[in-house]
Design an enzyme around this catalytic site. Structure first.
Site, PDB file in Angstrom:
ATOM      1  N   GLU A   1      37.634  48.619  40.774  1.00  0.00           N
ATOM      2  CA  GLU A   1      38.125  49.187  39.421  1.00  0.00           C
ATOM      3  C   GLU A   1      36.922  49.103  38.591  1.00  0.00           C
ATOM      4  O   GLU A   1      36.536  49.974  37.509  1.00  0.00           O
ATOM      5  CB  GLU A   1      39.350  48.196  39.100  1.00  0.00           C
ATOM      6  CG  GLU A   1      40.482  48.464  39.458  1.00  0.00           C
ATOM      7  CD  GLU A   1      41.245  49.581  39.258  1.00  0.00           C
ATOM      8  OE1 GLU A   1      41.333  49.830  38.042  1.00  0.00           O
ATOM      9  OE2 GLU A   1      42.107  50.089  39.956  1.00  0.00           O
TER      10      GLU A   1
ATOM     11  N   HIS B   1      44.335  38.623  42.892  1.00  0.00           N
ATOM     12  CA  HIS B   1      44.865  39.881  43.393  1.00  0.00           C
ATOM     13  C   HIS B   1      44.283  40.015  44.889  1.00  0.00           C
ATOM     14  O   HIS B   1      45.000  40.483  45.668  1.00  0.00           O
ATOM     15  CB  HIS B   1      44.303  41.109  42.600  1.00  0.00           C
ATOM     16  CG  HIS B   1      45.143  42.396  43.015  1.00  0.00           C
ATOM     17  ND1 HIS B   1      44.679  43.112  44.000  1.00  0.00           N
ATOM     18  CD2 HIS B   1      46.234  43.036  42.483  1.00  0.00           C
ATOM     19  CE1 HIS B   1      45.500  44.213  43.941  1.00  0.00           C
ATOM     20  NE2 HIS B   1      46.441  44.314  43.127  1.00  0.00           N
TER      21      HIS B   1
ATOM     22  N   GLU C   1      46.294  40.572  48.288  1.00  0.00           N
ATOM     23  CA  GLU C   1      45.749  41.783  48.955  1.00  0.00           C
ATOM     24  C   GLU C   1      44.500  41.551  49.556  1.00  0.00           C
ATOM     25  O   GLU C   1      43.622  42.536  50.401  1.00  0.00           O
ATOM     26  CB  GLU C   1      45.820  42.995  48.244  1.00  0.00           C
ATOM     27  CG  GLU C   1      47.187  43.535  47.900  1.00  0.00           C
ATOM     28  CD  GLU C   1      47.031  44.715  46.808  1.00  0.00           C
ATOM     29  OE1 GLU C   1      46.000  45.562  46.752  1.00  0.00           O
ATOM     30  OE2 GLU C   1      48.048  44.910  46.161  1.00  0.00           O
TER      31      GLU C   1
ATOM     32  N   HIS D   1      52.764  41.802  39.815  1.00  0.00           N
ATOM     33  CA  HIS D   1      52.412  40.843  40.791  1.00  0.00           C
ATOM     34  C   HIS D   1      52.899  39.546  40.399  1.00  0.00           C
ATOM     35  O   HIS D   1      53.401  38.729  41.385  1.00  0.00           O
ATOM     36  CB  HIS D   1      50.957  40.750  41.365  1.00  0.00           C
ATOM     37  CG  HIS D   1      50.665  41.967  41.954  1.00  0.00           C
ATOM     38  ND1 HIS D   1      50.925  42.364  43.028  1.00  0.00           N
ATOM     39  CD2 HIS D   1      49.398  42.923  41.707  1.00  0.00           C
ATOM     40  CE1 HIS D   1      50.408  43.579  43.600  1.00  0.00           C
ATOM     41  NE2 HIS D   1      49.507  43.810  42.605  1.00  0.00           N
TER      42      HIS D   1
HETATM   43 CO    CO Z   1      47.979  45.297  43.061  1.00  0.00          CO
END
Ligand code: CO
Length: 469
Positions: free
Chosen positions: A299, A354, A385, A417
């Site tokens: 990101e 995350h 993840e 999440h």
């Molecule tokens: Co996510």
């Protein structure tokens, strides 16, 4: 030299000579829709065979030029070329020669042309280096590909403006704004839709001019969970507002999915490209972007790339570091979290990060190591993840015979999440799984953005770029 474009549709053009350059010139003339006659004593070359041209196999004669619109002297004999130039000029027909002339200068030089996307680029070195002209025109054309389709959009905007009651000066100002560096960058990054939406705002004069020069853009991944959004992301923005009173503070999100979801609820948030285009149109000249992302992952790479497309739209455009990038950042984050952490031998503290496939996933084990060094032997960091996985955490919890587990988010906002994957009542949430395994589980639904010390950390990252040190 005075560059112009000729409309050659259906016009008689003549090329004398049948060598390599002649073939290229003939192809270009055909492309432009001209009726081409090629004259050469040699046999029709393979490249020209089957093309829609009149090939006359004979020697050049002055009478060949009659009634023709444009002449290209393309033989390999420079004296003959110069003769053709002299004859054409006598008849008042524009002429160009592929070889150097000494006494009779041709009145046309053909630039290297590339076109596509509705944009034609002609590069001329005034005959000094045709090869350089060709390379440069190719390079410019490659660059122009980002504006594929923009001409058509602008043509539509122009037509629409004509139907409005505007002076030509007002129309020109609007067209200038929709063609500006910032708008082109928005088109390149965001495509048709955001471009047209912003153009609409320009046309209806919705963009108001800012009084100040400096703007700060706080860029977050975003969350659609309203209850955590302002407590975390909003709180970071407010901390930034307080720390930099000389700048106006704006918001952008990087998650298209969240922006769309919020839009359905009637809340509009800009993407990075939309925000930067708007800030430029508003007249800000210095823009400082501060991501609230936890780490320099995908990101962050994307937002840096998006921002860099706007580098020429501002005199200053800088982007700050995410939360965890320097060694000091890790210590600072641990200090921020420290008051919340319990440390007894029966209780483990588990953070949910995350996780990513991006190389920056190493921040998780790195942060864990910093915790360990600071004496927090009961802290573990797992990810949704990436690495370490939840299974790795479970194994450690069991091995160390902890009785109680406190779950914390290692995410800026306590969004989806956190509320579902970490603390949800569904069977596969971290909380449910641990409870099923017999642990006593406590959850803390506090996004990192809620901690004043974390807000301060973002402010300090921002001051690194704002104060230029
Ligand atoms: Co996510």
């Amino acid at each position: 030299m005075y560059p112009v474009s000729f409309e050659l549709e259906g016009k008689n053009c003549i090329v004398i000579g049948a060598g390599k350059i002649s073939c290229r010139r003939t192809a270009a003339l055909l492309n432009a829709g001209a009726q081409v006659t090629v004259i050469s004593p040699e046999k029709c070359p393979e490249e020209m065979a089957g093309k829609n041209i009149s090939y006359i196999q004979k020697c050049y004669d002055k009478s060949d030029l009659k009634g023709c619109f444009l002449v290209i002297a393309a033989t390999n004999d420079s004296n003959l070329n110069e003769q053709i130039v002299a004859d054409s000029k006598f008849l008042g027909i524009p002429v160009s020669s592929v070889t150097k002339c000494t006494d009779n200068q041709p009145d046309m030089k053909i630039p290297s042309v590339s076109s596509g996307n509705g944009i034609t680029v002609a590069v001329s070195t005034d005959g000094k280096s045709p090869a350089l002209a060709a390379e440069l025109s190719r390079e410019i054309n490659n660059y122009m590909e980002r504006y594929n389709g923009l001409c058509e959009l602008q043509q539509n905007i122009r037509e629409e403006l004509r139907s409005k009651n505007l002076t030509s000066g007002e129309r020109y100002e609007i067209m200038r704004a929709v063609s500006s560096e910032a708008m082109r960058a928005l088109y390149y990054i965001g495509g048709n839709k955001p471009y047209l939406e912003m153009a609409e705002k320009i046309c209806s004069q919705e963009i108001v001019h800012a009084n100040r020069k400096k703007a700060i853009l706080v860029i977050s991944f975003g969350t659609s969970y309203e209850n955590t959004r302002e407590k975390t992301i909003g709180a970071v923005e407010n901390a930034v507002r307080g720390a930099f009173p000389e700048a106006d503070v704006y918001r952008a999100f990087t998650s298209g999915m969240i922006i769309r979801k919020m839009k359905n609820e009637g809340i509009y948030t800009d993407t990075v490209a939309e925000a930067l285009a708007k800030l430029s149109l508003m007249g800000y000249t210095e823009v400082y972007c501060q991501p609230t992302h936890v780490m320099p992952g995908e990101e962050y790479d994307d937002l840096c790339r998006d921002a860099s497309a706007f580098s020429k739209a501002f005199s200053v455009l800088k982007t700050g570091r995410p939360l965890l990038t320097d060694t000091e950042d890790f210590s600072a984050l641990i200090s921020a979290l420290e008051p919340e952490l319990q440390s007894d031998s029966e209780t483990a503290v588990v953070f949910m990060g995350h996780g990513t496939e991006h190389p920056s996933n190493t921040v998780y084990p790195a942060l864990n190591y910093h915790f360990y060094q600071r004496g927090f032997r009961n802290v573990m960091i797992g990810t949704v993840e990436g690495y370490p996985e939840f299974d790795d955490i479970i194994r450690q919890l069991e091995k160390n015979k902890y009785k109680k587990v406190i779950l914390f988010p290692l995410m800026v906002a306590a969004g989806d999440h956190v509320q579902n994957d970490m603390a949800g009542d569904n069977r596969d949430s971290w909380k449910s799984v641990l409870e099923a395994k017999g642990f006593d589980v406590e959850v803390r639904l506090k996004g990192l953005g809620e901690y004043p010390a974390v807000q301060k950390l973002y402010v300090s990252h921002l001051s690194e770029i704002f104060n230029g040190n």
